[in-house]
Design a protein around this motif. Structure first.
Motif, short mmCIF file in Angstrom:
data_model
loop_
_atom_site.label_atom_id
_atom_site.label_comp_id
_atom_site.label_asym_id
_atom_site.label_seq_id
_atom_site.Cartn_x
_atom_site.Cartn_y
_atom_site.Cartn_z
N UNK A 1 0.80 -1.22 0.00
CA UNK A 1 0.00 0.00 0.00
C UNK A 1 0.83 1.27 0.00
N UNK A 2 1.80 1.32 -0.89
CA UNK A 2 2.66 2.51 -0.95
C UNK A 2 1.86 3.73 -1.39
N UNK A 3 1.22 3.64 -2.56
CA UNK A 3 0.43 4.77 -3.02
C UNK A 3 -0.86 4.89 -2.22
N UNK A 4 -1.40 3.75 -1.83
CA UNK A 4 -2.68 3.71 -1.11
C UNK A 4 -2.47 3.17 0.30
N UNK A 5 -2.23 3.96 1.31
CA UNK A 5 -2.13 5.40 1.22
C UNK A 5 -0.96 5.89 2.06
N UNK A 6 0.17 5.14 1.95
CA UNK A 6 1.38 5.63 2.62
C UNK A 6 1.77 6.99 2.07
N UNK A 7 1.46 7.25 0.80
CA UNK A 7 1.82 8.54 0.20
C UNK A 7 0.99 9.68 0.81
N UNK A 8 -0.31 9.46 0.98
CA UNK A 8 -1.14 10.49 1.59
C UNK A 8 -0.72 10.77 3.02
N UNK A 9 -0.42 9.71 3.76
CA UNK A 9 0.05 9.88 5.14
C UNK A 9 1.38 10.62 5.18
N UNK A 10 2.24 10.33 4.23
CA UNK A 10 3.53 11.04 4.15
C UNK A 10 3.30 12.52 3.85
N UNK A 11 2.35 12.81 2.97
CA UNK A 11 2.02 14.20 2.65
C UNK A 11 1.57 14.95 3.90
N UNK A 12 0.68 14.34 4.68
CA UNK A 12 0.22 14.97 5.92
C UNK A 12 1.38 15.11 6.91
N UNK A 13 2.24 14.09 6.99
CA UNK A 13 3.40 14.17 7.88
C UNK A 13 4.29 15.35 7.53
N UNK A 14 4.44 15.63 6.24
CA UNK A 14 5.26 16.77 5.83
C UNK A 14 4.58 18.10 6.17
N UNK A 15 3.26 18.14 6.12
CA UNK A 15 2.55 19.34 6.57
C UNK A 15 2.70 19.52 8.07
N UNK A 16 2.73 18.43 8.82
CA UNK A 16 3.03 18.49 10.25
C UNK A 16 4.42 19.08 10.46
N UNK A 17 5.39 18.60 9.69
CA UNK A 17 6.75 19.12 9.80
C UNK A 17 6.80 20.62 9.51
#
Length: 316
Positions: free
Chosen positions: A134-150
């Protein structure tokens, strides 16, 4: 002599202050290595497909909690873990809050989320592989939110308060977001809008950076394009045909609160061959694209978070 010394010290102070201001005003840069590191962990074999209620899913939850803690984002509830009441096993949303800086606007909340679960293990291996990463679905979305947290952990630039949510059990029927949206509604939560990220790991192609689900339901896409100073968000035929607006974690917030609630995605699902397949792995993702996407979204999200009035509204 004293006057000259005083003028010299004042001059030095101004130079020092100028340097500090210059340094603090330097544009925030999303680092591809950080994007890749988060994505690689969430999509790793170690997590065995991130099935809710498993020890491996707990590892993913702890990892995301660590990102919130590192950025001094506080738990919204007693802890970061929001235990689902509608799932047969013990599963958690991970929820953190960053209070806004404006005395009035901080009373309004922007919800920014992504689901971090996936579908676990295959019953039968294919070429020795039985893990739905599940890289695209949805590790990528979670990574995007993590970067907004950063970013917000670094900038603390939000006038409105932000609720950062990593949802569980999306694959079981949006259960994590249904649970949380209902819970927040019962508590009188004052939401402005909900922005969700789903499948942001490969370039969309065409004229737009991303598509938005439920394009015509609000003016969010129009405002995002205005904030960006160019057209970066559009509609998508596949999304409209299969009503993806109802298929991700934005939808429970729309149902409960009747406010603009949308998902952004960069994956054209009609051509992406790995949806819910064993080959949806880290190596198939484009981290350079992801980094550029997040970098372009930060100032757009920032303008939404800091708008003086409620500029994003439902369309009649």
């Amino acid at each position: 002599m004293k006057k000259a010394l005083l003028l010299s010290l004042l001059s030095l102070g101004c130079i020092t202050l100028s340097c500090a201001q210059s340094k603090s005003s330097k544009p925030y840069k999303v680092e591809e290595q950080n994007v890749a590191a988060t994505l690689k962990f969430l999509a790793s074999d170690e997590l065995k497909g991130r099935q809710p209620g498993t020890p491996e899913m707990d590892k993913a939850a702890q990892y995301l909690e660590g990102i919130l803690k590192k950025n001094n984002i506080k738990p919204y509830f007693a802890t970061y873990k929001d235990t689902l009441k509608n799932y047969p096993k013990t599963a958690y949303n991970i929820v953190g809050v960053l209070e806004g800086t404006d005395p009035e606007l901080k009373k309004e909340f922007i919800v920014i989320g992504a689901h971090y679960d996936h579908i676990g293990m295959a019953k039968q291996a294919v070429n020795g592989d039985d893990i739905y990463n599940g890289a695209d679905d949805n590790a990528t979305g979670s990574t995007t939110v993590a970067e907004l947290v950063n970013y917000y952990g670094h900038s603390r630039s939000n006038k409105r308060s932000i609720l950062f949510c990593f949802f569980s059990a999306e694959e079981a029927g949006l259960l994590g977001s249904y649970h949380l949206a209902k819970k927040l509604k019962e508590q009188g939560f004052n939401i402005y809008t909900m922005l969700n990220f789903e499948m942001t790991g490969v370039p969309l192609g065409g004229d737009n950076l991303a598509f938005i689900t439920g394009y015509g339901r609000s003016n969010m896409a129009d405002k995002f394009n205005e904030y960006a100073g160019k057209k970066i968000i559009g509609s998508n035929e596949f999304e409209m045909k299969y009503q993806l607006f109802r298929q991700s974690d934005n939808y429970p917030f729309f149902q409960e609160f009747n406010v603009p609630s949308h998902t952004l995605s960069t994956t054209e699902m009609s051509t992406f061959p790995f949806y819910h397949k064993l080959d949806d792995e880290f190596e198939a993702m484009d981290t350079k694209h992801m980094t550029a996407f997040i970098q372009q979204m930060i100032p757009v999200v920032d303008k939404m978070v800091n708008a003086k009035t409620q500029e994003i509204v439902l369309k009649k």
